[in-house]
Design a protein around this motif. Structure first.
Motif, PDB file in Angstrom:
ATOM      1  N   TRP A   7       0.750  -1.279  -0.434  1.00 49.95           N
ATOM      2  CA  TRP A   7       0.157   0.099   0.131  1.00 49.95           C
ATOM      3  C   TRP A   7       1.144   1.395  -0.309  1.00 49.95           C
ATOM      4  O   TRP A   7       2.077   1.365   0.639  1.00 49.95           O
ATOM      5  N   PRO A   8       0.656   2.305  -0.266  1.00 49.91           N
ATOM      6  CA  PRO A   8      -0.969   2.217  -0.856  1.00 49.91           C
ATOM      7  C   PRO A   8      -1.321   2.218  -2.743  1.00 49.91           C
ATOM      8  O   PRO A   8      -0.301   1.802  -2.927  1.00 49.91           O
ATOM      9  N   ALA A   9      -1.876   2.013  -2.843  1.00 50.85           N
ATOM     10  CA  ALA A   9      -3.348   1.562  -4.177  1.00 50.85           C
ATOM     11  C   ALA A   9      -2.298   2.021  -5.105  1.00 50.85           C
ATOM     12  O   ALA A   9      -1.725   2.447  -6.266  1.00 50.85           O
ATOM     13  N   THR A  10      -2.704   3.463  -4.967  1.00 48.48           N
ATOM     14  CA  THR A  10      -2.031   4.738  -5.924  1.00 48.48           C
ATOM     15  C   THR A  10      -1.927   5.990  -5.104  1.00 48.48           C
ATOM     16  O   THR A  10      -2.088   5.985  -3.947  1.00 48.48           O
ATOM     17  N   LEU A  11      -0.355   6.786  -5.757  1.00 46.36           N
ATOM     18  CA  LEU A  11      -0.009   7.991  -4.909  1.00 46.36           C
ATOM     19  C   LEU A  11       0.093   9.154  -5.933  1.00 46.36           C
ATOM     20  O   LEU A  11       0.737   8.826  -7.412  1.00 46.36           O
ATOM     21  N   VAL A  12       0.279  10.584  -5.831  1.00 47.34           N
ATOM     22  CA  VAL A  12      -0.020  11.018  -6.391  1.00 47.34           C
ATOM     23  C   VAL A  12       1.127  12.366  -5.823  1.00 47.34           C
ATOM     24  O   VAL A  12       0.857  12.796  -4.572  1.00 47.34           O
ATOM     25  N   GLN A  13       2.204  12.238  -6.124  1.00 42.75           N
ATOM     26  CA  GLN A  13       2.785  13.140  -5.365  1.00 42.75           C
ATOM     27  C   GLN A  13       3.843  14.484  -5.600  1.00 42.75           C
ATOM     28  O   GLN A  13       4.160  13.615  -7.015  1.00 42.75           O
ATOM     29  N   PRO A  14       4.138  15.523  -4.829  1.00 44.09           N
ATOM     30  CA  PRO A  14       4.430  16.460  -5.991  1.00 44.09           C
ATOM     31  C   PRO A  14       6.106  16.413  -6.406  1.00 44.09           C
ATOM     32  O   PRO A  14       6.385  15.238  -5.027  1.00 44.09           O
ATOM     33  N   VAL A  15       7.038  16.291  -7.105  1.00 45.19           N
ATOM     34  CA  VAL A  15       7.703  16.611  -7.383  1.00 45.19           C
ATOM     35  C   VAL A  15       8.578  17.325  -5.634  1.00 45.19           C
ATOM     36  O   VAL A  15       8.766  18.356  -5.066  1.00 45.19           O
ATOM     37  N   LYS A  80      13.596  12.752  -1.832  1.00 46.02           N
ATOM     38  CA  LYS A  80      12.558  14.094  -2.179  1.00 46.02           C
ATOM     39  C   LYS A  80      13.314  12.859  -4.088  1.00 46.02           C
ATOM     40  O   LYS A  80      13.609  12.618  -5.487  1.00 46.02           O
ATOM     41  N   LEU A  81      11.374  13.357  -4.510  1.00 44.92           N
ATOM     42  CA  LEU A  81      10.903  12.524  -6.189  1.00 44.92           C
ATOM     43  C   LEU A  81      10.822  13.122  -6.602  1.00 44.92           C
ATOM     44  O   LEU A  81      11.366  14.901  -7.206  1.00 44.92           O
ATOM     45  N   LEU A  82      11.633  12.638  -7.639  1.00 41.01           N
ATOM     46  CA  LEU A  82      11.514  13.224  -9.261  1.00 41.01           C
ATOM     47  C   LEU A  82      10.388  12.764 -10.096  1.00 41.01           C
ATOM     48  O   LEU A  82      10.198  11.559 -10.026  1.00 41.01           O
ATOM     49  N   LEU A  83      10.560  13.516 -11.363  1.00 39.63           N
ATOM     50  CA  LEU A  83       9.824  13.208 -12.322  1.00 39.63           C
ATOM     51  C   LEU A  83       9.364  12.132 -12.705  1.00 39.63           C
ATOM     52  O   LEU A  83       8.850  10.647 -12.634  1.00 39.63           O
ATOM     53  N   SER A  84      10.995  10.868 -12.762  1.00 33.90           N
ATOM     54  CA  SER A  84      11.304  10.243 -12.901  1.00 33.90           C
ATOM     55  C   SER A  84      11.095   8.667 -13.008  1.00 33.90           C
ATOM     56  O   SER A  84      10.914   7.787 -12.493  1.00 33.90           O
ATOM     57  N   ASP A  85      10.576   9.508 -11.564  1.00 35.57           N
ATOM     58  CA  ASP A  85      10.358   7.880 -10.387  1.00 35.57           C
ATOM     59  C   ASP A  85       8.740   7.787 -10.471  1.00 35.57           C
ATOM     60  O   ASP A  85       8.703   6.370 -10.137  1.00 35.57           O
ATOM     61  N   ARG A 110       0.398   2.437  -7.715  1.00 29.77           N
ATOM     62  CA  ARG A 110       1.353   3.278  -9.169  1.00 29.77           C
ATOM     63  C   ARG A 110       1.170   4.888  -8.732  1.00 29.77           C
ATOM     64  O   ARG A 110       0.374   5.024  -7.921  1.00 29.77           O
ATOM     65  N   LEU A 111       2.260   4.882  -8.618  1.00 31.93           N
ATOM     66  CA  LEU A 111       3.185   6.697  -8.054  1.00 31.93           C
ATOM     67  C   LEU A 111       2.767   7.508  -9.784  1.00 31.93           C
ATOM     68  O   LEU A 111       3.656   7.293 -10.808  1.00 31.93           O
ATOM     69  N   SER A 112       2.610   8.372  -9.394  1.00 31.82           N
ATOM     70  CA  SER A 112       3.090   9.502 -10.419  1.00 31.82           C
ATOM     71  C   SER A 112       3.541  10.788  -9.340  1.00 31.82           C
ATOM     72  O   SER A 112       2.800  11.527  -8.818  1.00 31.82           O
ATOM     73  N   VAL A 113       4.174  10.911 -10.353  1.00 34.99           N
ATOM     74  CA  VAL A 113       4.760  12.406  -9.865  1.00 34.99           C
ATOM     75  C   VAL A 113       4.722  13.300 -10.181  1.00 34.99           C
ATOM     76  O   VAL A 113       5.049  13.657 -11.693  1.00 34.99           O
TER      77      VAL A 113
END
Lengths: 114, 112
Positions: A7-15, A80-85, A110-113
């Motif tokens: 978990w989680p199943a989906t995640l949206v995070q800012p760069v 620190k997340l990158l777009l490419s993550d 599913r991670l969306s940065v």
């Protein structure tokens, strides 16, 4: 029977934000644990694997890290997340002993940065 | 769900027909192989495995064939059903203590 939870199943995070994905396995002891990333149109890329508590092997250099604080818990992190993550992250486990061991996968995150 | 394999090879079969999905593996030292099925937005599910000392192994409606001479693996699905629609991956393992290497996958589409 053994089960794997992710978990989680989906995640949206800012760069630039941190990341923590968790995976736990039930019904077995001393499993080998794995983190994979899957990009669209590609197979699974192994990121990290662990054969025991505190033992982490990294397959590719990246912005991510992994930890195994307990026998059946595997965590994927980033400071620190990158777009490419962005991607689909899969946790898997296999028996810790034996020669020919099947890897069993979780449902994925599913991670969306953005 | 996750759009896995937007540009994957696609195999389209009529419902009720047999499907054959192929995989070329890379290392002649690989001694263990697994086929996985992945539905959209889900993790891969184990289907069947085979060791290098075998040429063929059968499961329920599925058969895996291994040709070590040409490093080729195939998955045959008998009487393909709509529920078989998914992306199928082969994975090879190069021995004890080694990790699996996964193929890029093939999308199976079952036509009504």
């Amino acid at each position: 029977s053994q089960t794997i939870h992710q978990w989680p199943a989906t995640l949206v995070q800012p760069v630039g934000s941190p990341l923590s994905l968790e995976c736990t396995v039930e019904g077995t002891s001393n499993p080998n644990l794995y983190w994979y990333r899957q990009a669209a149109g590609r197979g699974l890329q192994l990121l990290f694997y662990s054969v025991g508590i505190g033992q982490i092997s990294s397959e590719v250099p990246q912005n991510l890290s992994a930890s195994r604080p307990q026998d059946r818990q595997f965590i994927l992190s980033s400071k620190k997340l990158l777009l490419s993550d962005s991607g689909f992250y899969l946790c898997a486990w296999s028996p810790g002993q034996g020669l020919f061991n099947i890897q069993y996968f979780g449902a994925g995150t599913r991670l969306s940065v953005l | 769900g996750e759009s896995v394999g937007l540009h994957l090879p696609t195999l389209s079969v009529q419902e009720g027909d047999n499907s054959i999905i192929n995989c070329a593996y890379s290392n002649s030292a690989s001694d263990y192989f697994i086929w996985y099925k992945q539905e959209s937005g889900k993790g891969p599910q184990f289907i069947i495995d085979i060791r290098s000392n075998m040429d063929k192994r059968q499961g329920q409606r599925v058969t895996v064939l291994l040709n070590k001479t040409v490093k080729h693996l195939s998955l045959q699905i008998a009487a393909t059903q709509p529920g078989d629609s998914a992306v199928y991956f082969c994975a090879e393992n190069m021995g004890y203590g080694q990790n699996f290497v996964f193929g890029p996958g093939t999308r199976l589409s079952v036509l009504p």
